[in-house]
Design an enzyme around this catalytic site. Structure first.
Site, PDB file in Angstrom:
ATOM      1  N   SER A  32     123.675  32.326   5.834  1.00  0.00           N
ATOM      2  CA  SER A  32     123.420  32.912   4.471  1.00  0.00           C
ATOM      3  C   SER A  32     122.356  33.936   4.421  1.00  0.00           C
ATOM      4  O   SER A  32     122.168  35.058   4.020  1.00  0.00           O
ATOM      5  CB  SER A  32     123.083  31.769   3.293  1.00  0.00           C
ATOM      6  OG  SER A  32     122.618  32.443   2.121  1.00  0.00           O
ATOM      7  N   TYR A  49     105.783  26.520  21.027  1.00  0.00           N
ATOM      8  CA  TYR A  49     107.002  25.810  20.240  1.00  0.00           C
ATOM      9  C   TYR A  49     107.443  24.691  21.205  1.00  0.00           C
ATOM     10  O   TYR A  49     108.193  23.597  20.658  1.00  0.00           O
ATOM     11  CB  TYR A  49     108.170  26.617  19.991  1.00  0.00           C
ATOM     12  CG  TYR A  49     107.516  27.727  19.014  1.00  0.00           C
ATOM     13  CD1 TYR A  49     106.187  27.735  18.566  1.00  0.00           C
ATOM     14  CD2 TYR A  49     108.667  28.795  18.869  1.00  0.00           C
ATOM     15  CE1 TYR A  49     106.089  28.736  17.691  1.00  0.00           C
ATOM     16  CE2 TYR A  49     108.085  29.738  18.064  1.00  0.00           C
ATOM     17  CZ  TYR A  49     106.862  29.919  17.328  1.00  0.00           C
ATOM     18  OH  TYR A  49     106.512  30.904  16.651  1.00  0.00           O
ATOM     19  N   SER A  80     115.068  28.322  10.387  1.00  0.00           N
ATOM     20  CA  SER A  80     116.172  27.427   9.530  1.00  0.00           C
ATOM     21  C   SER A  80     116.683  26.641  10.544  1.00  0.00           C
ATOM     22  O   SER A  80     117.251  27.169  11.810  1.00  0.00           O
ATOM     23  CB  SER A  80     117.200  28.065   8.697  1.00  0.00           C
ATOM     24  OG  SER A  80     117.936  27.049   8.000  1.00  0.00           O
TER      25      SER A  80
END
Length: 282
Positions: free
Chosen positions: A246, A57, A238
């Site tokens: 959430s 990554y 996210s």
């Protein structure tokens, strides 16, 4: 500095090596360094304690900076990173683990995973042997794999007599991995799902939106809850703080059997990530 009392309490699961791992965590695949820092800080602030990164990554150092800025003690965190395919091999995997630790600014990772079996490379068994050494030296508390099929999983267990703690695989309603979940369970390996939000492809699906409306939840929350109720651990990605908050708020409701069944019926075998039988990247 983070608040002393996090807003979300996330259950943990016990691995086959007796270490414990949070059931739900934040992944940082494909996030830039700035996005990674912001996402990790946002997740830690609301109670996330599992951060999932990888050498491939390119953002392990950004994870390190965010953790340092949070002020949360290392012992309270569960940090996962992954062995890149070019670093597979007995000695190379140990060197790669140490390099990841340097980038993370840590003495150990909680979980070190082979990122892909990469059968064309032919090194995943040797790489596993090196990871066993890294665990023995205290550089990784637990070791596991990603994207392993039953064939790959059986090969390393049969040849090394060491069973991975975790097999992290693509898993969502379009690809429910029923057979692989059963195989993992037979080996006492935890299934950890990635790409649980289906890259957004189901957010307008009528089945999903109807179920979400019935519970007063978002489609993303229902997708995560479905995955957790299958008995899986889960990591999601996210970059937005409001979505992160959430998505961790999924432990105050339970999907009914008929809703789980309706979600299961969405399975059509669609794979959004590479095929582990042939892929040689990452």
């Amino acid at each position: 500095m983070m608040p002393s009392t996090p807003r979300t309490s996330i259950p943990s699961i016990t691995l086959n090596d007796e270490n414990t791992m949070p059931l739900l965590g934040l992944g940082v695949a494909e996030l830039s360094e700035d996005e990674t820092e912001r996402a990790v800080l946002a997740a830690l602030e609301i109670g996330c304690r599992l951060i999932d990164t990888a050498a491939a990554y390119g953002n392990e150092a950004a994870v390190s900076r965010a953790i340092a800025a949070s002020g949360i003690p290392r012992a309270q965190l569960f940090v996962t990173t992954k062995l890149a395919t070019p670093d597979q091999g007995f000695t190379k995997s140990q060197d790669a683990c140490n390099a990841s630790l340097d980038r993370l600014g840590m003495d150990y990772v909680d979980l070190y995973l082979i990122h892909w079996p990469a059968p064309p490379v032919g090194q995943y068994v040797d790489a596993w042997g090196g990871m066993i050494q890294s665990r023995g030296e205290g550089h990784a508390r637990s070791i596991g794999v990603c994207n392993f099929t039953e064939e790959h999983l059986s090969a390393i267990i049969d040849l090394t007599f060491v069973t991975p703690a975790v097999n992290q695989i693509e898993l969502h309603p379009l690809l429910n991995q029923d057979e692989m979940r059963k195989s993992n369970a037979q080996h006492n390996v935890i299934t950890q799902s990635y790409t649980p939000l289906v890259l957004g492809r189901l957010m307008d699906n009528s089945t999903l939106t109807a179920i979400a409306a019935e519970y007063g939840k978002t489609p993303a929350q229902v997708l995560l809850r479905w995955n957790l109720q299958l008995g899986n651990a889960v990591v999601f990605r996210s970059a937005k703080a409001e979505h992160i908050a959430s998505n961790f708020d999924v432990f105050d409701f339970e999907l009914a059997v008929n809703h789980m069944d309706a979600m299961n019926e969405l399975h059509d075998g669609t794979r959004l990530r590479p095929d582990p039988e042939t892929y040689a990247g990452s």
